[in-house]
Motif scaffolding. Sequence first.
Motif, PDB file in Angstrom:
ATOM      1  N   THR A  70       0.808  -1.215   0.000  1.00  0.00           N
ATOM      2  CA  THR A  70       0.000   0.000   0.000  1.00  0.00           C
ATOM      3  C   THR A  70       0.838   1.260   0.000  1.00  0.00           C
ATOM      4  OG1 THR A  70      -0.140   0.030   2.404  1.00  0.00           O
ATOM      5  CG2 THR A  70      -1.896  -1.114   1.217  1.00  0.00           C
ATOM      6  N   ARG A  71       2.114   1.144   0.273  1.00  0.00           N
ATOM      7  CA  ARG A  71       2.963   2.337   0.260  1.00  0.00           C
ATOM      8  C   ARG A  71       3.176   2.784  -1.175  1.00  0.00           C
ATOM      9  NH1 ARG A  71       7.716   0.155   3.256  1.00  0.00           N
ATOM     10  NH2 ARG A  71       6.540  -1.051   4.724  1.00  0.00           N
ATOM     11  N   GLY A  72       2.938   4.070  -1.416  1.00  0.00           N
ATOM     12  CA  GLY A  72       3.109   4.610  -2.757  1.00  0.00           C
ATOM     13  C   GLY A  72       4.538   5.069  -2.981  1.00  0.00           C
ATOM     14  N   PRO A  73       4.760   5.684  -4.118  1.00  0.00           N
ATOM     15  CA  PRO A  73       6.097   6.189  -4.413  1.00  0.00           C
ATOM     16  C   PRO A  73       6.438   7.342  -3.482  1.00  0.00           C
ATOM     17  CG  PRO A  73       4.543   6.973  -6.047  1.00  0.00           C
ATOM     18  CD  PRO A  73       3.804   5.995  -5.170  1.00  0.00           C
ATOM     19  N   PRO A  74       7.690   7.743  -3.432  1.00  0.00           N
ATOM     20  CA  PRO A  74       8.069   8.865  -2.573  1.00  0.00           C
ATOM     21  C   PRO A  74       7.315  10.133  -2.965  1.00  0.00           C
ATOM     22  CG  PRO A  74      10.003   7.750  -3.468  1.00  0.00           C
ATOM     23  CD  PRO A  74       8.818   7.177  -4.143  1.00  0.00           C
ATOM     24  N   ALA A  75       7.103  11.016  -1.995  1.00  0.00           N
ATOM     25  CA  ALA A  75       6.429  12.289  -2.264  1.00  0.00           C
ATOM     26  C   ALA A  75       7.355  13.174  -3.081  1.00  0.00           C
ATOM     27  CB  ALA A  75       6.058  12.971  -0.959  1.00  0.00           C
ATOM     28  N   LEU A  76       6.855  13.670  -4.192  1.00  0.00           N
ATOM     29  CA  LEU A  76       7.642  14.514  -5.085  1.00  0.00           C
ATOM     30  C   LEU A  76       7.652  15.941  -4.540  1.00  0.00           C
ATOM     31  CD1 LEU A  76       9.173  14.562  -7.777  1.00  0.00           C
ATOM     32  CD2 LEU A  76       7.012  15.089  -8.903  1.00  0.00           C
ATOM     33  N   LEU A  77       8.840  16.479  -4.290  1.00  0.00           N
ATOM     34  CA  LEU A  77       8.963  17.822  -3.724  1.00  0.00           C
ATOM     35  C   LEU A  77       9.440  18.846  -4.742  1.00  0.00           C
ATOM     36  CD1 LEU A  77      10.630  16.923  -0.321  1.00  0.00           C
ATOM     37  CD2 LEU A  77       8.216  17.316  -0.803  1.00  0.00           C
ATOM     38  N   GLY A  78      10.228  18.416  -5.713  1.00  0.00           N
ATOM     39  CA  GLY A  78      10.734  19.367  -6.687  1.00  0.00           C
ATOM     40  C   GLY A  78      11.464  18.672  -7.817  1.00  0.00           C
ATOM     41  N   PRO A  86      17.227  15.700 -15.798  1.00  0.00           N
ATOM     42  CA  PRO A  86      16.680  16.281 -14.572  1.00  0.00           C
ATOM     43  C   PRO A  86      17.060  15.490 -13.322  1.00  0.00           C
ATOM     44  CG  PRO A  86      15.019  14.975 -15.643  1.00  0.00           C
ATOM     45  CD  PRO A  86      16.225  14.941 -16.541  1.00  0.00           C
ATOM     46  N   LEU A  87      16.948  16.187 -12.202  1.00  0.00           N
ATOM     47  CA  LEU A  87      17.061  15.566 -10.886  1.00  0.00           C
ATOM     48  C   LEU A  87      15.735  15.792 -10.170  1.00  0.00           C
ATOM     49  CD1 LEU A  87      20.611  16.757  -9.804  1.00  0.00           C
ATOM     50  CD2 LEU A  87      19.962  14.500 -10.651  1.00  0.00           C
ATOM     51  N   VAL A  88      15.362  14.817  -9.357  1.00  0.00           N
ATOM     52  CA  VAL A  88      14.098  14.888  -8.628  1.00  0.00           C
ATOM     53  C   VAL A  88      14.403  14.942  -7.141  1.00  0.00           C
ATOM     54  CG1 VAL A  88      12.061  13.551  -8.022  1.00  0.00           C
ATOM     55  CG2 VAL A  88      12.759  13.705 -10.382  1.00  0.00           C
ATOM     56  N   MET A  89      13.736  15.871  -6.443  1.00  0.00           N
ATOM     57  CA  MET A  89      13.819  15.920  -4.987  1.00  0.00           C
ATOM     58  C   MET A  89      12.561  15.243  -4.458  1.00  0.00           C
ATOM     59  SD  MET A  89      15.400  19.695  -4.197  1.00  0.00           S
ATOM     60  CE  MET A  89      13.894  20.490  -4.593  1.00  0.00           C
ATOM     61  N   ALA A  90      12.766  14.209  -3.644  1.00  0.00           N
ATOM     62  CA  ALA A  90      11.635  13.436  -3.126  1.00  0.00           C
ATOM     63  C   ALA A  90      11.864  13.139  -1.647  1.00  0.00           C
ATOM     64  CB  ALA A  90      11.488  12.136  -3.916  1.00  0.00           C
ATOM     65  N   ARG A  91      10.740  12.959  -0.923  1.00  0.00           N
ATOM     66  CA  ARG A  91      10.815  12.642   0.503  1.00  0.00           C
ATOM     67  C   ARG A  91      10.752  11.124   0.662  1.00  0.00           C
ATOM     68  NH1 ARG A  91      10.417  16.026   4.352  1.00  0.00           N
ATOM     69  NH2 ARG A  91       9.144  17.502   3.204  1.00  0.00           N
ATOM     70  N   ALA A  92      11.761  10.576   1.298  1.00  0.00           N
ATOM     71  CA  ALA A  92      11.819   9.136   1.548  1.00  0.00           C
ATOM     72  C   ALA A  92      10.918   8.790   2.727  1.00  0.00           C
ATOM     73  CB  ALA A  92      13.259   8.717   1.839  1.00  0.00           C
ATOM     74  N   LYS A  93      10.702   7.479   2.947  1.00  0.00           N
ATOM     75  CA  LYS A  93       9.804   7.070   4.030  1.00  0.00           C
ATOM     76  C   LYS A  93      10.347   7.430   5.404  1.00  0.00           C
ATOM     77  CE  LYS A  93      11.409   2.329   4.624  1.00  0.00           C
ATOM     78  NZ  LYS A  93      11.018   0.932   4.629  1.00  0.00           N
ATOM     79  N   ARG A  98      15.724  13.464  -0.502  1.00  0.00           N
ATOM     80  CA  ARG A  98      16.828  12.944  -1.312  1.00  0.00           C
ATOM     81  C   ARG A  98      16.693  13.466  -2.736  1.00  0.00           C
ATOM     82  NH1 ARG A  98      16.251   7.740   1.556  1.00  0.00           N
ATOM     83  NH2 ARG A  98      17.443   8.066   3.452  1.00  0.00           N
ATOM     84  N   THR A  99      17.828  13.651  -3.384  1.00  0.00           N
ATOM     85  CA  THR A  99      17.862  14.070  -4.780  1.00  0.00           C
ATOM     86  C   THR A  99      18.387  12.906  -5.600  1.00  0.00           C
ATOM     87  OG1 THR A  99      18.305  16.338  -4.078  1.00  0.00           O
ATOM     88  CG2 THR A  99      18.730  15.807  -6.372  1.00  0.00           C
ATOM     89  N   ILE A 100      17.607  12.481  -6.592  1.00  0.00           N
ATOM     90  CA  ILE A 100      18.000  11.339  -7.417  1.00  0.00           C
ATOM     91  C   ILE A 100      17.808  11.676  -8.888  1.00  0.00           C
ATOM     92  CG2 ILE A 100      17.448   9.629  -5.647  1.00  0.00           C
ATOM     93  CD1 ILE A 100      14.882   9.000  -7.254  1.00  0.00           C
ATOM     94  N   VAL A 114      10.787  11.701 -16.063  1.00  0.00           N
ATOM     95  CA  VAL A 114      10.491  12.979 -15.411  1.00  0.00           C
ATOM     96  C   VAL A 114       9.847  13.905 -16.435  1.00  0.00           C
ATOM     97  CG1 VAL A 114      11.454  14.950 -14.173  1.00  0.00           C
ATOM     98  CG2 VAL A 114      12.466  12.692 -13.880  1.00  0.00           C
ATOM     99  N   GLY A 115       8.743  14.543 -16.043  1.00  0.00           N
ATOM    100  CA  GLY A 115       8.088  15.554 -16.866  1.00  0.00           C
ATOM    101  C   GLY A 115       8.255  16.911 -16.214  1.00  0.00           C
ATOM    102  N   ALA A 116       7.548  17.905 -16.728  1.00  0.00           N
ATOM    103  CA  ALA A 116       7.667  19.265 -16.201  1.00  0.00           C
ATOM    104  C   ALA A 116       7.161  19.373 -14.759  1.00  0.00           C
ATOM    105  CB  ALA A 116       6.908  20.240 -17.084  1.00  0.00           C
ATOM    106  N   ASP A 117       6.110  18.606 -14.409  1.00  0.00           N
ATOM    107  CA  ASP A 117       5.536  18.679 -13.060  1.00  0.00           C
ATOM    108  C   ASP A 117       5.239  17.310 -12.463  1.00  0.00           C
ATOM    109  OD1 ASP A 117       3.442  17.958 -14.680  1.00  0.00           O
ATOM    110  OD2 ASP A 117       1.979  19.250 -13.696  1.00  0.00           O
ATOM    111  N   ARG A 118       5.838  16.256 -13.022  1.00  0.00           N
ATOM    112  CA  ARG A 118       5.553  14.905 -12.537  1.00  0.00           C
ATOM    113  C   ARG A 118       6.736  13.990 -12.782  1.00  0.00           C
ATOM    114  NH1 ARG A 118       0.357  13.998 -14.566  1.00  0.00           N
ATOM    115  NH2 ARG A 118       0.255  16.231 -14.677  1.00  0.00           N
ATOM    116  N   ALA A 119       6.752  12.903 -12.024  1.00  0.00           N
ATOM    117  CA  ALA A 119       7.801  11.895 -12.175  1.00  0.00           C
ATOM    118  C   ALA A 119       7.154  10.524 -12.088  1.00  0.00           C
ATOM    119  CB  ALA A 119       8.857  12.041 -11.090  1.00  0.00           C
TER     120      ALA A 119
END
Length: 139
Positions: A70-78, A86-93, A98-100, A114-119
Amino acid sequence: MTRASHWLVRGTAFVAAAAAVFGLLGHRPRTVVPPAPTVTLGVAQAGPVSEHPSEPLFAEPPIDALPAATRGPPALLGIVGRLSDPLVMARAKDGAVRTIGRGQAIDGWTLESVGADRATFRRGAEARVAVLPPRDEAP
């Protein structure tokens, strides 16, 4: 008509109009509003709110308490950088940010695109899209 008689006629008309207005407004029946009834409320004795006063009242369940399915993907922050790399900033559990980049993983989820507003994150056969929150509602 002389100037004095002109003012006399105007003054008389003004007094008559004022008398009519005050006569209509001054003789309205007044309604008496009774006072609201008073109500006495007692204070109930309350027991302890929680058996463990150090626990918050409205806490979210820990992420580890949820089943892995039930756990979804990390929360996308930027999203930073160019869309070509691109690099994605996401909140880990664990709450860390983290930036990946593409092909790297957080909490078992691999960043696929990665898109303009989504990953798009993939875990096994499951793929999910994380969308950036609106600027007013950043987590």
